[in-house]
Design an enzyme around this catalytic site. Structure first.
Site, PDB file in Angstrom:
ATOM      1  N   GLY A  97     -10.452  20.711 -16.350  1.00  0.00           N
ATOM      2  CA  GLY A  97     -11.050  21.717 -16.937  1.00  0.00           C
ATOM      3  C   GLY A  97      -9.803  23.058 -17.022  1.00  0.00           C
ATOM      4  O   GLY A  97      -9.677  23.807 -17.490  1.00  0.00           O
ATOM      5  N   CYS A  98      -9.145  22.709 -15.650  1.00  0.00           N
ATOM      6  CA  CYS A  98      -8.115  24.531 -15.334  1.00  0.00           C
ATOM      7  C   CYS A  98      -7.182  24.854 -15.610  1.00  0.00           C
ATOM      8  O   CYS A  98      -6.746  25.349 -16.718  1.00  0.00           O
ATOM      9  CB  CYS A  98      -8.557  24.455 -13.554  1.00  0.00           C
ATOM     10  SG  CYS A  98      -9.562  24.672 -12.550  1.00  0.00           S
TER      11      CYS A  98
END
Length: 152
Positions: free
Chosen positions: A45-46
């Site tokens: 996600g990051c």
């Protein structure tokens, strides 16, 4: 999670980036700044979020924005993250969580039924005078640029 809202003065901060340079809010006086907080460098996600912002870096620059990423990762981990994906903006290695806590994005989280303390993915858009223009707490990692720029 955060107590900050649109119209508030952005918390003043100073922290080291991935190269050991001190970066402060005052460095951006007279400029618009996007500060995005992410839980952990190099996680899916990051990575999606940071790459989305980087892929649109020229759009941000054209609108007068600088970008700054922040997590509690070490400088070494931030350097590896930045190098691997070629980010054009600094990443703060906020290991003591001073910036993270100033913005109020540290707190209890749940993942797969387990509770733990961590960073709540959040983005703060700061105007030229250090005032919050936007606070985004429901970040769409793959479409974050559109979230930021269409709301401005």
């Amino acid at each position: 999670m955060t107590h900050l809202k649109v119209g508030d003065k952005a918390p003043d901060f100073s922290a080291l980036d991935e190269q050991g340079n001190t970066i402060s809010l005052s460095d951006y006086k007279g400029k618009k700044l996007v500060v995005f907080f992410y839980p952990k460098a190099s996680t899916p996600g990051c990575t999606a979020e940071a790459c989305n912002l980087n892929d649109n870096y020229e759009r941000f620059k054209a609108k007068g924005y600088e970008i700054l990423g922040v997590s509690a990762d070490s400088a070494k981990r931030q350097t590896n993250f930045k190098t691997k994906y070629g980010f054009q903006y600094p990443l703060l290695a906020d290991e003591d969580k001073a910036v993270i806590e100033a913005f109020g994005v540290w707190g209890p989280k749940k993942f797969m039924g387990k509770e733990y303390e961590g960073i709540h993915r959040s983005t703060f858009v700061i105007d030229e005078n250090g005032i919050l223009e936007d606070v985004i707490t429901k970040v769409k990692t793959k479409a974050h640029t559109d979230q930021i720029l269409t709301e401005q």
